[in-house]
Design an enzyme around this catalytic site. Structure first.
Site, PDB file in Angstrom:
ATOM      1  N   PRO A  89      11.995   6.380  27.810  1.00 29.29           N
ATOM      2  CA  PRO A  89      12.220   7.590  27.009  1.00 29.29           C
ATOM      3  C   PRO A  89      12.736   7.308  25.605  1.00 29.29           C
ATOM      4  O   PRO A  89      12.615   8.146  24.719  1.00 29.29           O
ATOM      5  CB  PRO A  89      13.268   8.364  27.828  1.00 29.29           C
ATOM      6  CG  PRO A  89      13.185   7.815  29.207  1.00 29.29           C
ATOM      7  CD  PRO A  89      12.818   6.377  29.037  1.00 29.29           C
ATOM      8  N   GLU A 116      18.393   3.383  36.759  1.00 32.43           N
ATOM      9  CA  GLU A 116      19.091   3.949  35.610  1.00 32.43           C
ATOM     10  C   GLU A 116      18.548   3.411  34.288  1.00 32.43           C
ATOM     11  O   GLU A 116      18.592   4.083  33.278  1.00 32.43           O
ATOM     12  CB  GLU A 116      20.594   3.650  35.711  1.00 32.43           C
ATOM     13  CG  GLU A 116      21.439   4.266  34.610  1.00 32.43           C
ATOM     14  CD  GLU A 116      21.427   5.789  34.654  1.00 32.43           C
ATOM     15  OE1 GLU A 116      21.719   6.400  33.616  1.00 32.43           O
ATOM     16  OE2 GLU A 116      21.141   6.361  35.731  1.00 32.43           O
ATOM     17  N   ARG A 154     -10.460   3.348  26.581  1.00 28.95           N
ATOM     18  CA  ARG A 154     -11.591   4.172  26.141  1.00 28.95           C
ATOM     19  C   ARG A 154     -11.977   3.897  24.687  1.00 28.95           C
ATOM     20  O   ARG A 154     -13.059   4.281  24.249  1.00 28.95           O
ATOM     21  CB  ARG A 154     -11.273   5.654  26.335  1.00 28.95           C
ATOM     22  CG  ARG A 154     -10.190   6.189  25.435  1.00 28.95           C
ATOM     23  CD  ARG A 154      -9.775   7.606  25.803  1.00 28.95           C
ATOM     24  NE  ARG A 154     -10.921   8.506  25.807  1.00 28.95           N
ATOM     25  CZ  ARG A 154     -11.416   9.074  24.714  1.00 28.95           C
ATOM     26  NH1 ARG A 154     -10.864   8.813  23.533  1.00 28.95           N
ATOM     27  NH2 ARG A 154     -12.443   9.887  24.789  1.00 28.95           N
ATOM     28  N   ASP A 169     -12.493  12.093  18.182  1.00 31.48           N
ATOM     29  CA  ASP A 169     -11.509  12.716  19.062  1.00 31.48           C
ATOM     30  C   ASP A 169     -10.401  13.386  18.261  1.00 31.48           C
ATOM     31  O   ASP A 169     -10.133  13.025  17.110  1.00 31.48           O
ATOM     32  CB  ASP A 169     -10.854  11.654  19.964  1.00 31.48           C
ATOM     33  CG  ASP A 169     -11.753  11.262  21.119  1.00 31.48           C
ATOM     34  OD1 ASP A 169     -12.662  12.038  21.444  1.00 31.48           O
ATOM     35  OD2 ASP A 169     -11.538  10.183  21.685  1.00 31.48           O
TER      36      ASP A 169
END
Length: 244
Positions: A89, A116, A154, A169
Site C-alpha cells: 500500500p 503486518e 498484454r 487503450d
C-alpha cells in the site's frame, strides 16, 4: 520476458496464468510466468517466514532471509539482474506508464507479502520498485501481482491480436478511450452515431479524438492537467464548458 511471482499461495495463480491472453502469450513463448512459494527458501526448521516485530506491536512481519535467498536463486537463472517489485500500500500508485516501463524488462520478480508487513531491509536493500494498485489494503499482494502481470504482458509485441490495440487503450494516450460500437447499427431504437457508418476515415478519427477528450473531461479531468492540448482540443473544451 520472464516474470517470477514470490508468494505463499502459488495455487492462486493457476487459473490466472492458464487462461485467456496470459495462457496464449506463454504458448507463443513470448513470456514465461512462474509462481514460486518462497516458504521453500526459509532456513527455519518449522518453515516459518515471519516473526514478531521488534519493539512490540500487533501482527507478524515477514523475515528478510527467505525473500533475499529466493531472489538470489532466481537471479542465477537469468543473465540480467531483474527488476524486483514489492506490492504494498505504500508504493507508488500504479499507472499505465509504469506498465509500459516494466514491459521493456527481460526479467521481473514480484514480491507478495502477508501479515503486518515486511522487514524494512527488504525495502531498502532488495527491491527496485514499490507499487500500490490503490488506496486500500488487501490481505496479501497476490491480487495486485495479478493486475501487474496482466497489464504488462498484454503490452508485449505479439501478445494481442492487433498490436495497435494497446497503443489506443485508455491512459496510453493520456486520455480515456473513445466509445465503441458494433452491429446492429440500430438496436431497439438506440442507433450508432452516423459518422461511424459513413466510411469517411478522417471524420471518424476526428470523432474518436473528440469523444476521447470529452470522456476524459467528464470522468477524469485530472488527466488533462498533464496533457498537452492542441488548439483544436482547447476549442472543444471551451465549447463544452459553455454548454454546461
Amino acid at each position: 520476458m520472464k516474470i517470477d511471482v514470490l508468494t505463499l499461495f502459488p495455487e492462486m495463480f493457476t487459473g490466472v496464468f492458464e487462461s485467456s491472453i496470459l495462457k496464449q502469450a506463454q504458448e507463443k513463448e513470448l513470456v514465461h510466468l512462474n509462481a514460486c512459494d518462497f516458504r521453500q527458501y526459509t532456513d527455519n526448521k518449522h518453515l516459518k517466514v515471519d516473526d514478531y516485530p521488534y519493539g512490540g506491536g500487533a501482527g507478524m512481519v515477514l523475515r528478510p532471509q527467505p525473500l533475499f535467498d529466493a531472489v538470489a536463486d532466481l537471479q542465477t537463472k537469468t543473465t540480467k539482474k531483474p527488476r524486483v517489485v514489492l506490492l504494498c500500500p505504500q508504493g507508488e500508485p500504479y499507472q499505465q506508464s509504469k506498465a509500459e516501463e516494466l514491459s521493456k524488462e527481460d526479467h521481473i520478480v514480484l514480491l507478495c507479502g502477508h501479515y503486518e508487513g515486511y522487514d524494512e531491509r527488504i525495502r531498502e536493500y532488495l527491491v527496485t520498485d514499490e507499487i500500490s494498485i490503490g488506496d486500500y489494503v488487501l490481505t496479501g499482494g497476490e491480487m495486485a501481482a495479478m493486475v501487474v502481470v496482466d497489464s504488462v504482458v498484454r503490452l508485449l509485441p505479439g501478445v494481442l491480436g492487433n498490436d495497435e490495440s494497446a497503443k489506443s487503450d485508455s491512459f496510453s494516450t493520456g486520455l480515456l478511450e473513445h466509445p465503441h460500437y458494433t452491429r446492429p447499427a440500430d438496436f431497439r431504437g438506440m442507433r450508432v452515431p452516423d459518422v461511424l457508418l459513413s466510411g469517411h476515415h478522417a471524420h471518424i478519427e476526428e470523432w474518436r479524438a473528440k469523444e476521447s477528450l470529452k470522456r476524459t473531461w467528464q470522468r477524469r479531468p485530472d488527466l488533462l492537467e498533464k496533457k498537452h492540448l492542441t488548439a483544436e482540443e482547447k476549442k472543444w473544451l471551451l465549447q463544452w464548458e459553455k454548454e454546461e
